[in-house]
Motif scaffolding. Sequence first.
Motif, PDB file in Angstrom:
ATOM      1  N   THR A 231       0.829  -1.206   0.000  1.00  0.00           N
ATOM      2  CA  THR A 231       0.000   0.000   0.000  1.00  0.00           C
ATOM      3  C   THR A 231       0.865   1.258   0.000  1.00  0.00           C
ATOM      4  OG1 THR A 231      -1.752  -1.175   1.171  1.00  0.00           O
ATOM      5  CG2 THR A 231      -1.811   1.228   1.250  1.00  0.00           C
ATOM      6  N   ARG A 232       1.860   1.312   0.873  1.00  0.00           N
ATOM      7  CA  ARG A 232       2.783   2.445   0.915  1.00  0.00           C
ATOM      8  C   ARG A 232       3.519   2.577  -0.420  1.00  0.00           C
ATOM      9  NH1 ARG A 232       5.107   4.808   5.176  1.00  0.00           N
ATOM     10  NH2 ARG A 232       2.902   5.078   5.714  1.00  0.00           N
ATOM     11  N   LEU A 233       3.955   1.464  -0.967  1.00  0.00           N
ATOM     12  CA  LEU A 233       4.653   1.473  -2.250  1.00  0.00           C
ATOM     13  C   LEU A 233       3.756   2.030  -3.354  1.00  0.00           C
ATOM     14  CD1 LEU A 233       6.895   0.750  -4.232  1.00  0.00           C
ATOM     15  CD2 LEU A 233       6.149  -1.629  -4.117  1.00  0.00           C
ATOM     16  N   THR A 234       2.483   1.665  -3.354  1.00  0.00           N
ATOM     17  CA  THR A 234       1.553   2.171  -4.369  1.00  0.00           C
ATOM     18  C   THR A 234       1.447   3.691  -4.296  1.00  0.00           C
ATOM     19  OG1 THR A 234       0.269   0.122  -4.431  1.00  0.00           O
ATOM     20  CG2 THR A 234      -0.861   2.141  -5.118  1.00  0.00           C
ATOM     21  N   ALA A 235       1.401   4.240  -3.091  1.00  0.00           N
ATOM     22  CA  ALA A 235       1.345   5.699  -2.953  1.00  0.00           C
ATOM     23  C   ALA A 235       2.611   6.346  -3.520  1.00  0.00           C
ATOM     24  CB  ALA A 235       1.160   6.076  -1.492  1.00  0.00           C
ATOM     25  N   MET A 236       3.765   5.728  -3.271  1.00  0.00           N
ATOM     26  CA  MET A 236       5.013   6.250  -3.826  1.00  0.00           C
ATOM     27  C   MET A 236       4.991   6.227  -5.354  1.00  0.00           C
ATOM     28  SD  MET A 236       7.657   4.322  -1.218  1.00  0.00           S
ATOM     29  CE  MET A 236       9.180   5.037  -1.870  1.00  0.00           C
ATOM     30  N   VAL A 237       4.502   5.123  -5.912  1.00  0.00           N
ATOM     31  CA  VAL A 237       4.435   4.982  -7.365  1.00  0.00           C
ATOM     32  C   VAL A 237       3.459   6.001  -7.955  1.00  0.00           C
ATOM     33  CG1 VAL A 237       3.701   3.439  -9.237  1.00  0.00           C
ATOM     34  CG2 VAL A 237       5.140   2.571  -7.387  1.00  0.00           C
ATOM     35  N   SER A 238       2.348   6.234  -7.291  1.00  0.00           N
ATOM     36  CA  SER A 238       1.365   7.201  -7.771  1.00  0.00           C
ATOM     37  C   SER A 238       1.983   8.588  -7.898  1.00  0.00           C
ATOM     38  CB  SER A 238       0.161   7.229  -6.838  1.00  0.00           C
ATOM     39  OG  SER A 238      -0.809   8.152  -7.280  1.00  0.00           O
ATOM     40  N   VAL A 239       2.751   8.995  -6.899  1.00  0.00           N
ATOM     41  CA  VAL A 239       3.427  10.294  -6.952  1.00  0.00           C
ATOM     42  C   VAL A 239       4.472  10.301  -8.062  1.00  0.00           C
ATOM     43  CG1 VAL A 239       4.963  11.864  -5.709  1.00  0.00           C
ATOM     44  CG2 VAL A 239       3.009  10.842  -4.546  1.00  0.00           C
ATOM     45  N   THR A 447       7.364 -12.797  -3.393  1.00  0.00           N
ATOM     46  CA  THR A 447       6.662 -11.520  -3.414  1.00  0.00           C
ATOM     47  C   THR A 447       7.444 -10.461  -2.648  1.00  0.00           C
ATOM     48  OG1 THR A 447       4.552 -12.668  -3.618  1.00  0.00           O
ATOM     49  CG2 THR A 447       4.469 -10.375  -2.888  1.00  0.00           C
ATOM     50  N   GLU A 448       8.053 -10.841  -1.540  1.00  0.00           N
ATOM     51  CA  GLU A 448       8.918  -9.898  -0.819  1.00  0.00           C
ATOM     52  C   GLU A 448      10.053  -9.428  -1.712  1.00  0.00           C
ATOM     53  OE1 GLU A 448       8.099 -11.766   3.659  1.00  0.00           O
ATOM     54  OE2 GLU A 448       9.790 -12.451   2.441  1.00  0.00           O
ATOM     55  N   GLN A 449      10.600 -10.320  -2.537  1.00  0.00           N
ATOM     56  CA  GLN A 449      11.662  -9.927  -3.464  1.00  0.00           C
ATOM     57  C   GLN A 449      11.157  -8.901  -4.478  1.00  0.00           C
ATOM     58  OE1 GLN A 449      13.823 -14.330  -3.194  1.00  0.00           O
ATOM     59  NE2 GLN A 449      13.271 -13.533  -5.203  1.00  0.00           N
ATOM     60  N   VAL A 450       9.954  -9.131  -4.996  1.00  0.00           N
ATOM     61  CA  VAL A 450       9.382  -8.188  -5.952  1.00  0.00           C
ATOM     62  C   VAL A 450       9.119  -6.839  -5.283  1.00  0.00           C
ATOM     63  CG1 VAL A 450       7.457  -7.744  -7.525  1.00  0.00           C
ATOM     64  CG2 VAL A 450       8.346 -10.063  -7.290  1.00  0.00           C
ATOM     65  N   VAL A 451       8.584  -6.860  -4.082  1.00  0.00           N
ATOM     66  CA  VAL A 451       8.273  -5.614  -3.370  1.00  0.00           C
ATOM     67  C   VAL A 451       9.547  -4.842  -3.052  1.00  0.00           C
ATOM     68  CG1 VAL A 451       7.343  -4.685  -1.208  1.00  0.00           C
ATOM     69  CG2 VAL A 451       6.058  -6.414  -2.485  1.00  0.00           C
ATOM     70  N   VAL A 452      10.605  -5.534  -2.697  1.00  0.00           N
ATOM     71  CA  VAL A 452      11.886  -4.866  -2.445  1.00  0.00           C
ATOM     72  C   VAL A 452      12.389  -4.182  -3.720  1.00  0.00           C
ATOM     73  CG1 VAL A 452      14.328  -5.396  -2.096  1.00  0.00           C
ATOM     74  CG2 VAL A 452      12.643  -6.170  -0.439  1.00  0.00           C
ATOM     75  N   ALA A 453      12.298  -4.877  -4.849  1.00  0.00           N
ATOM     76  CA  ALA A 453      12.672  -4.267  -6.122  1.00  0.00           C
ATOM     77  C   ALA A 453      11.802  -3.046  -6.400  1.00  0.00           C
ATOM     78  CB  ALA A 453      12.544  -5.284  -7.254  1.00  0.00           C
ATOM     79  N   GLY A 454      10.507  -3.158  -6.079  1.00  0.00           N
ATOM     80  CA  GLY A 454       9.602  -2.038  -6.268  1.00  0.00           C
ATOM     81  C   GLY A 454       9.940  -0.849  -5.383  1.00  0.00           C
ATOM     82  N   LEU A 455      10.317  -1.120  -4.138  1.00  0.00           N
ATOM     83  CA  LEU A 455      10.690  -0.025  -3.225  1.00  0.00           C
ATOM     84  C   LEU A 455      11.919   0.721  -3.715  1.00  0.00           C
ATOM     85  CD1 LEU A 455      10.125  -1.783   0.223  1.00  0.00           C
ATOM     86  CD2 LEU A 455       8.843   0.183  -0.645  1.00  0.00           C
ATOM     87  N   ASP A 503      22.319  -4.861  -2.219  1.00  0.00           N
ATOM     88  CA  ASP A 503      21.295  -3.907  -1.784  1.00  0.00           C
ATOM     89  C   ASP A 503      19.929  -4.581  -1.675  1.00  0.00           C
ATOM     90  OD1 ASP A 503      23.112  -1.778  -1.713  1.00  0.00           O
ATOM     91  OD2 ASP A 503      22.809  -1.339  -3.836  1.00  0.00           O
ATOM     92  N   LEU A 504      19.605  -5.417  -2.642  1.00  0.00           N
ATOM     93  CA  LEU A 504      18.321  -6.125  -2.603  1.00  0.00           C
ATOM     94  C   LEU A 504      18.255  -7.057  -1.403  1.00  0.00           C
ATOM     95  CD1 LEU A 504      18.063  -6.909  -6.412  1.00  0.00           C
ATOM     96  CD2 LEU A 504      16.436  -5.501  -5.137  1.00  0.00           C
ATOM     97  N   ARG A 505      19.334  -7.780  -1.146  1.00  0.00           N
ATOM     98  CA  ARG A 505      19.340  -8.698   0.001  1.00  0.00           C
ATOM     99  C   ARG A 505      19.242  -7.933   1.324  1.00  0.00           C
ATOM    100  NH1 ARG A 505      20.199 -13.919  -1.337  1.00  0.00           N
ATOM    101  NH2 ARG A 505      21.192 -14.377  -3.348  1.00  0.00           N
ATOM    102  N   HIS A 506      19.902  -6.803   1.394  1.00  0.00           N
ATOM    103  CA  HIS A 506      19.816  -5.987   2.612  1.00  0.00           C
ATOM    104  C   HIS A 506      18.384  -5.499   2.823  1.00  0.00           C
ATOM    105  CE1 HIS A 506      20.892  -3.259   5.791  1.00  0.00           C
ATOM    106  NE2 HIS A 506      20.510  -2.206   5.099  1.00  0.00           N
ATOM    107  N   MET A 507      17.758  -5.049   1.764  1.00  0.00           N
ATOM    108  CA  MET A 507      16.373  -4.588   1.867  1.00  0.00           C
ATOM    109  C   MET A 507      15.436  -5.735   2.233  1.00  0.00           C
ATOM    110  SD  MET A 507      15.835  -1.280   1.305  1.00  0.00           S
ATOM    111  CE  MET A 507      14.238  -1.109   0.522  1.00  0.00           C
ATOM    112  N   LEU A 508      15.707  -6.921   1.688  1.00  0.00           N
ATOM    113  CA  LEU A 508      14.890  -8.086   2.047  1.00  0.00           C
ATOM    114  C   LEU A 508      14.947  -8.352   3.542  1.00  0.00           C
ATOM    115  CD1 LEU A 508      15.429 -10.873  -0.653  1.00  0.00           C
ATOM    116  CD2 LEU A 508      13.247  -9.999   0.181  1.00  0.00           C
ATOM    117  N   ALA A 509      16.129  -8.283   4.107  1.00  0.00           N
ATOM    118  CA  ALA A 509      16.264  -8.506   5.545  1.00  0.00           C
ATOM    119  C   ALA A 509      15.467  -7.473   6.329  1.00  0.00           C
ATOM    120  CB  ALA A 509      17.736  -8.471   5.949  1.00  0.00           C
ATOM    121  N   LEU A 510      15.452  -6.226   5.860  1.00  0.00           N
ATOM    122  CA  LEU A 510      14.694  -5.178   6.542  1.00  0.00           C
ATOM    123  C   LEU A 510      13.195  -5.441   6.454  1.00  0.00           C
ATOM    124  CD1 LEU A 510      16.665  -2.001   5.365  1.00  0.00           C
ATOM    125  CD2 LEU A 510      16.780  -3.113   7.604  1.00  0.00           C
TER     126      LEU A 510
END
Length: 519
Positions: A231-239, A447-455, A503-510
């Motif tokens: 949801t937060r990611l969608t708002a970022m993408v919208s902007v 899906t977490e991997q995809v969302v991390v790429a999206g972030l 970077d992707l792996r670090h974000m995944l851990a977060l």
Amino acid sequence: MTQLAQPVADLPVAFGRDAVTIEEIVAIADGRQAALTGDEATLKRIVASARFLDDLWREEGVIYGVTTGYGDSCTVSIPPHLVEELPTHLMRFHGCGLGDVFDHRAGRAILAARLASLSQGYSGVRMDLLEQLIALINQDLVPVIPQEGSVGASGDLTPLSYVAAVLTGEREVYFRGQRLSAAEAYRLAGLAPLDALRPKEGLAIMNGTAVMTAIACLAFDRAQYLARLTTRLTAMVSVALKGNANHFDEKLFSVKPHPGQNQIAAWIRSDLKNNQVARNSDRLQDRYSVRCAPHIIGVLQDSLGWMRSFIEVELNSANDNPIIDGEGEHILHGGHFYGGHIAFAMDGMKTAVANLADLVDRQMALLMDTRFNNGLPSNLSGASPERAMINHGFKAVQIGASAWTAEALKNTMPASVFSRSTECHNQDKVSMGTIAARDCLRVLELTEQVVVAGLLSAAQALDLREADSTFDRAALTPVLAGMRDSIREQVAKVEEDRPLEADLRHMLALVRSKHWELY
């Protein structure tokens, strides 16, 4: 002087009287301690169940799995002098699991889920066995359990045989960061294993749904967080796409009042603060992956309620066979080991979660493509104009996201419809709940991997927008700017091409540690 109460999170989770929640199982997976209830009625029921069972078989009562063989072998009578050896044979011949092993965290959740069921007081197990399960949790002596080998009825027999074996000092455990023999770990911990499993105890431990239910608890926790993060990611993408905030209008959503869908729309509204209304765009309506995001994420959000109910009822049930009613002095033979509710919840969850991967993959495609991204550089490259021709930004990350999405979607095939008749056609209709739960974990991972790429893509896009003098900075609300800045504290903007795996792996851990507090 007033003594401050101990924070609830620091107290052991009490098993036996009150229902245990998904959150408490997750907390134990993350290191919280366990305890048996002090409720006298519950303790009395546990003792009565074990005593009645012990008295009955010694009086030559016929009890499945105590004075008979197991499964299709229930017609085989066990002579009294062999009854006490039978549980050890059950535990040992089921030691045939294969595949990857569950990690330390999942192992703790499995111990807690089995404790939740056995502490109901209808399984005929001794207090000593329950206390041994608590000791394993609290001393962090965790069985190493292979993931493959359960059809989900008669329960999780093969994986739970590894719990039964560890209780008696056999097989392997995780202990102090190592994988050791159970016997060695007991020695190092200063504990003693149970001498043996009593009649029915092997069956009580193994003939239940603890593995699939534990995994379902962990999956629920991750799915709930992913709904909010997407949801937060969608708002970022919208902007970033200069989208239209009116797509999330409160009045608009009031006429289609799915509660979860409306919650997602409300969260997006709170992130956008209505500052962003179709600036510099020739489209009245954004593409579906932005405009319909509440309808997509909302399916998962609306499903979490019934999924919680299915999981928590199963978690707090006596789900072995037979049920031992010590107070009423009844032996009740049935099929409570059947994991149909967990199977259905996990099959549903993995479909809803995979749709989040598909959503984010489509959002990323819009961000990358100059035909659709409303003026952003191709592939979100941050390179200077004179070096743009050799830089490719997030091109490969988007390809990776498409691969992860495809694999997630492939894994949504429902496991529960693939029942197989097995064990001489005694187990002729089975739940496949453990396979469904394992599939769901895999879909969550992807899906977490995809969302991390999206972030990372959305943060890059917002950086590039801010560098554009024509961008109305009022559209980037403090909430979204803060999210972007928080990502930047972890991962630098991509200017010149660089490998992004670390970077992707670090974000995944977060993400998996729920680093960002959302809504």
